[in-house]
Design an enzyme around this catalytic site. Structure first.
Site, short mmCIF file in Angstrom:
data_model
loop_
_atom_site.label_atom_id
_atom_site.label_comp_id
_atom_site.label_asym_id
_atom_site.label_seq_id
_atom_site.Cartn_x
_atom_site.Cartn_y
_atom_site.Cartn_z
N ILE A 66 25.79 -2.75 -0.48
CA ILE A 66 26.65 -2.93 -1.65
C ILE A 66 25.98 -2.47 -2.93
CG2 ILE A 66 28.02 -4.81 -0.69
CD1 ILE A 66 26.23 -6.80 -2.12
N LYS A 89 18.56 -8.44 -0.30
CA LYS A 89 17.89 -7.20 -0.71
C LYS A 89 16.71 -6.98 0.20
CE LYS A 89 17.11 -6.41 -5.11
NZ LYS A 89 16.45 -6.42 -6.46
N ASP A 183 15.29 -4.54 -18.15
CA ASP A 183 16.10 -3.44 -17.62
C ASP A 183 17.58 -3.80 -17.65
OD1 ASP A 183 16.48 -0.88 -16.64
OD2 ASP A 183 16.28 -1.46 -14.54
#
Length: 227
Positions: A66, A89, A183
């Site tokens: 995804i 992850k 980030d």
């Protein structure tokens, strides 16, 4: 079909825990009318050997990719013990031997686990499998990234000012706890089906206590960096 799929997954997980090596051919013979589902469940992960099940830590059934984070590929997965959908992850192979980037991976889990806020995707678990694959289990948010929504040119379910106020509130919470994301960009903001934003991917985040050792380091996506 959903019941068959769930029971088959449970059966496979427990057989593996008992040391057995179930095969796709065996189940295809037993359930010829469900051969497509069997093949899908036995489909190996990238880099896995043929016949390996895409189950992480004997608990999380990989469903589909995804997204991609700073240091890994993110998949939708099923927690077979609690029967819920999660995001997981897996660390990419190209950073396996990079000590500094692996340390960033560990720090992502450490920092994100400390943050408990509705505007931040929470870390549920982390670990390393026997063959060395590291993983993070994350809260699953059904929806799109802000970048994807902007490309689709779909109207926001909440006002833009409210959306960014929610993002700012989540950032303020992290900052009060000494954590800086470093980030933040549209790719790292997920918008759920109710239009609520959530910040994800703390792979480059740092804590106040780590700042002295990182003086002068440049990190993040240039067009979204502060001047």
């Amino acid at each position: 079909v959903p019941l068959f799929r769930e029971l088959l997954l449970i059966d496979l997980v427990y057989r593996r825990r008992l040391g057995e090596t179930p095969t796709v051919e065996e189940y295809a013979r037993r359930f010829p009318d469900r051969a497509a589902i069997v093949a899908e469940i036995f489909k190996p992960q990238a880099g896995a050997s043929d016949g390996d099940l895409s189950v992480v830590a004997d608990r999380y059934q990989i469903e589909e990719p995804i997204g991609t984070g700073s240091f890994g590929i993110v998949y939708r997965a099923t927690d077979l013990e609690l029967g819920r959908t999660v995001a997981i992850k897996l660390r990419r192979n190209d950073i396996d031997d990079d000590t500094s980037r692996f340390q960033n991976w560990v720090e992502e889990a450490r920092l994100a686990a400390k943050l408990d806020h509705p505007g931040i995707v929470s870390v549920i678990a982390s670990g390393t499998q026997a063959e060395g694959t590291s993983y993070l289990v994350l809260q699953y948010i059904a929806g799109k990234t802000l970048k994807e929504q902007l490309k689709d040119e779909q109207p926001f379910l909440v006002g833009v000012s409210e959306l960014f106020a929610r993002v700012a509130d989540a950032l303020a919470y992290a900052h009060r706890r000494g954590c800086v994301h470093r980030d933040l960009k549209p790719d790292n903001i997920l918008i759920d089906h109710d239009g609520i934003p959530r910040i994800v991917d703390f792979g480059l985040a740092i804590h106040d206590e780590d700042r002295p050792g990182l003086a002068g380091e440049v990190a993040g996506s240039p067009i979204y960096m502060a001047p």
